[in-house]
Design an enzyme around this catalytic site. Sequence first.
Site, PDB file in Angstrom:
ATOM      1  N   LYS A 148       0.847  -1.190   0.000  1.00 42.70           N
ATOM      2  CA  LYS A 148       0.000   0.000   0.000  1.00 42.70           C
ATOM      3  C   LYS A 148       0.887   1.247   0.000  1.00 42.70           C
ATOM      4  CE  LYS A 148      -4.383   0.962   2.290  1.00 42.70           C
ATOM      5  NZ  LYS A 148      -5.114   0.796   3.545  1.00 42.70           N
TER       6      LYS A 148
HETATM    7  O1  G3P Z   1      -7.725   1.700   5.539  1.00 41.90           O
HETATM    8  C1  G3P Z   1      -8.100   2.928   5.040  1.00 41.90           C
HETATM    9  C2  G3P Z   1      -9.468   3.429   5.395  1.00 41.90           C
HETATM   10  O2  G3P Z   1     -10.421   2.437   5.186  1.00 41.90           O
HETATM   11  C3  G3P Z   1      -9.577   4.140   6.707  1.00 41.90           C
HETATM   12  O3  G3P Z   1     -10.897   4.389   7.105  1.00 41.90           O
HETATM   13  O4  G3P Z   1     -12.536   5.123   8.805  1.00 41.90           O
HETATM   14  O5  G3P Z   1     -10.098   5.652   9.130  1.00 41.90           O
HETATM   15  O6  G3P Z   1     -11.434   6.816   7.398  1.00 41.90           O
HETATM   16  P1  G3P Z   1     -11.249   5.545   8.158  1.00 41.90           P
END
Ligand code: G3P
Length: 215
Positions: free
Chosen positions: A83
């Site tokens: 990633k």
């Molecule tokens: O892994 C990346 C993403 O899904 C993070 O989500 O909820 O931290 O914005 P969030």
Amino acid sequence: MKFCLDTASVSEIREAAALGLLDGVTTNPSLVAKEKKDFRKLLAEICEVCDGPVSAEVVDTTCDGMVKEGRDLAKVAENIVVKIPLIKEGIKACKILRSEGIKTNVTLCFSPNQALLAAKAGASYISPFIGRLDDVSTEGMQLIRDIRTIYDNYSFPTEILVASIRHPMHVVEAAKIGADVATMPFKVFDQMLAHPLTDIGLKKFLDDWKATQGK
Ligand code: G3P
């Protein structure tokens, strides 16, 4: 549509995998930090539980550093996807890793142009963060529609991995648009299955059955 779990918790991954519907796992440095374990050991454990793509993020911000880290992470298991953040150096690193046959997930995507550049760099997956766009009063799902149109116009093979999913309706909308993958927290995975009418209906069926046949 493929389902990934957005977590670094092995117990959550194990539970979701038991359902037989888990296609992969996505992690990020914040999710890994919560687990308080050695990153490589944790990744190896996750890859043992889930044989689908497991995204592991680099933390260097230079092209050389990202490539070095990416090569190293890719050695942990065959199903590791590296990633990479959507910055200039990340785009360069993505092209290099791609030329070496290492799969990449280009993350922190917030615009259609960023997604277009990632696809041109040969990203295996693009991760648009819809919840974080919603958080700043911008319709996150519109970004998924735009990327779908652009990728279809040019037949880019990069898969749209909808990230930062916060609730089950995000999954429904992403599926209607034709996104390739949805990555979600364990809670949302659970919420997709639950419906109060299913529980009420099943209770009634079983009560009626017991009242007659069960005697
Ligand atoms: O892994 C990346 C993403 O899904 C993070 O989500 O909820 O931290 O914005 P969030």
